[in-house]
Design an enzyme around this catalytic site. Structure first.
Site, short mmCIF file in Angstrom:
data_model
loop_
_atom_site.label_atom_id
_atom_site.label_comp_id
_atom_site.label_asym_id
_atom_site.label_seq_id
_atom_site.Cartn_x
_atom_site.Cartn_y
_atom_site.Cartn_z
N TYR A 164 18.07 29.32 9.36
CA TYR A 164 16.87 30.05 9.80
C TYR A 164 16.72 29.98 11.31
O TYR A 164 16.91 28.92 11.92
CB TYR A 164 15.62 29.43 9.17
N LYS A 168 0.85 -1.20 0.00
CA LYS A 168 0.00 0.00 0.00
C LYS A 168 0.88 1.25 0.00
O LYS A 168 2.10 1.15 0.23
CB LYS A 168 -0.91 -0.02 1.23
C1 LIG Z 1 -0.44 -1.77 6.66
C2 LIG Z 1 -1.05 -3.05 7.09
C3 LIG Z 1 -0.23 -4.16 7.35
C4 LIG Z 1 1.28 -4.10 7.31
O1 LIG Z 1 1.72 -3.48 8.49
P1 LIG Z 1 3.29 -3.34 8.84
O2 LIG Z 1 3.29 -2.78 10.20
O3 LIG Z 1 3.85 -2.40 7.83
O4 LIG Z 1 3.86 -4.69 8.73
C5 LIG Z 1 -0.85 -5.35 7.67
N1 LIG Z 1 -2.20 -5.44 7.75
C6 LIG Z 1 -3.01 -4.40 7.53
C7 LIG Z 1 -4.48 -4.56 7.64
C8 LIG Z 1 -2.47 -3.16 7.20
O5 LIG Z 1 -3.27 -2.12 6.97
#
Ligand SMILES: *Cc1c(COP(=O)(O)O)cnc(C)c1O
Length: 368
Positions: A255, A35
């Site tokens: 800055y 994702k």
């Molecule tokens: C993002 C996600 C994962 C992966 O999580 P990590 O902490 O990156 O391993 C697994 N299951 C779901 C439902 C997620 O949304």
């Protein structure tokens, strides 16, 4: 010459991390979670390194389309399921498996016209209180799905809130088991933290769902670091010095003049700023590698530049000047590593956020 900043995606490291995750769950199939454009790496860029997974899990439909366009014919799981009825048409067309976390998604399925029944992952809210059916409502949802001709196999999933921390997963696991123990179907319980830290979750998982571990970041930093888990960095952000300055005692830098030299010192100006995705919240003292040698940032990060202390290099006799290589996170050509989690900690955040926030303007190359 273009601005010298560049990100590199390390394909061999993705492959090695995938193997590391498999080693933690040798009996389970593995969803590579891609994702958020593969956690900022780019789906197309990680595909070669992660195609040894059993499936890909994501949540944007266009990312699912991109995976099919790359030639992936195996399982793809939509982690949040569909958002509106016509998404189901794409699921039918591309053969996407999808999470079902609420009644509205069952209603959409019931109204969907398809010749091919869909494989669904019914999600239980076991305590995270984000998505999923409450435990006392899960069976009713399961029965509804089971009665639909649009539905093929029903799998069961839940997500732990504290797999990375001291609360652990026991309470949520008990809730899940109390309701699901006698329901048929495959299970998927474990993100990276649960996959690496909780054999009990892995033992129940026909599918594990690691994300961050594949990208070489520790899911439970600072308790462990990536190297401690046997994970390798998959993204390097590197640039070069475009100027140097010599400060006298009392001179300030950047800055807000937040850094004041207490003695004469040489500093470098690196072509990387918050518009590249480097956190502005990283204050003086954030680790950085110059010519592979560890030093620190100084003063405020600006939009396009940040300053680094060259004192440790001078003390070591390492020449540094305009053109010197600067590694913001990841690894250098000779294998020196600066963990993204360590940099993130200086901004009060996680490696996740830094890799996802790599800016569009940074050119990215893939390395075998
Ligand atoms: C993002 C996600 C994962 C992966 O999580 P990590 O902490 O990156 O391993 C697994 N299951 C779901 C439902 C997620 O949304």
């Amino acid at each position: 010459m273009p601005r010298p900043i560049q990100a590199t995606i390390h394909t061999a490291a993705l492959r090695a991390n995938l193997q590391r995750a498999r080693q933690a769950a040798p009996e389970s199939r593995l969803w590579a979670v891609v994702k958020a454009n593969a956690y900022g790496h780019g789906i197309e860029r990680v595909y070669d390194g992660l195609r040894g997974a059993d499936g890909f899990a994501l949540l944007d439909l266009d990312e699912a389309e991109r995976l099919r366009a790359l030639g992936w014919r195996g399982p793809i799981l939509l982690l949040e399921g569909v958002f509106e009825p016509r998404d189901l048409e794409l699921c039918s067309r591309l053969g996407l498996w999808h999470t079902v976390h609420c009644d509205a998604q069952i209603d959409m399925l019931a109204a969907h016209k398809t010749h091919v029944p869909h494989r669904v992952f019914l999600k239980m809210n076991s305590g995270m209180n984000r998505l999923g059916f409450a435990p006392q409502r899960l069976r009713a949802a399961w029965n509804r799905l089971d009665a639909l001709p649009q539905v093929d196999e029903i799998s069961l999933m839940t997500h732990f809130s504290d797999a990375d921390g001291p609360r652990g997963i026991d309470a949520q696991l008990a809730v899940f088991q109390a309701v699901c123990a006698d329901l048929p179907g495959e299970r998927s319980l474990a993100n990276s933290a649960a996959t690496l830290r909780h054999p009990a979750a892995v033992a129940l998982s026909d599918w594990v769902r690691p994300g961050i571990a594949l990208y070489g970041s520790a899911p439970d930093h600072p308790l462990h670091d990536a190297a401690g888990w046997g994970l390798q960095p998959t993204m390097t952000l590197a640039t070069r010095l475009i100027a140097t300055q010599t400060l006298e005692a009392g001179d300030t830098l950047g800055y807000g003049s937040t850094f004041t030299a207490t003695q004469p010192m040489r500093i470098g100006i690196a072509a990387c700023g918050y518009a590249d995705g480097y956190p502005r919240l990283c204050g003086t003292g954030t680790p950085v590698l110059v010519e592979g040698r560890r030093t620190r940032t100084l003063g405020r990060v600006s939009m396009d530049m940040l300053a680094v202390d060259l004192t440790p290099l001078e003390q070591a006799g390492t020449a540094a000047g305009v053109g010197s290589a600067v590694t913001l996170w990841g690894r250098t050509a000779n294998g020196e590593v600066l963990g993204i989690d360590e940099v993130a900690a200086h901004a009060g955040t996680l490696g996740y956020e830094l890799m996802c926030a790599l800016a569009q303007r940074v050119p990215v190359v893939c390395e075998a």
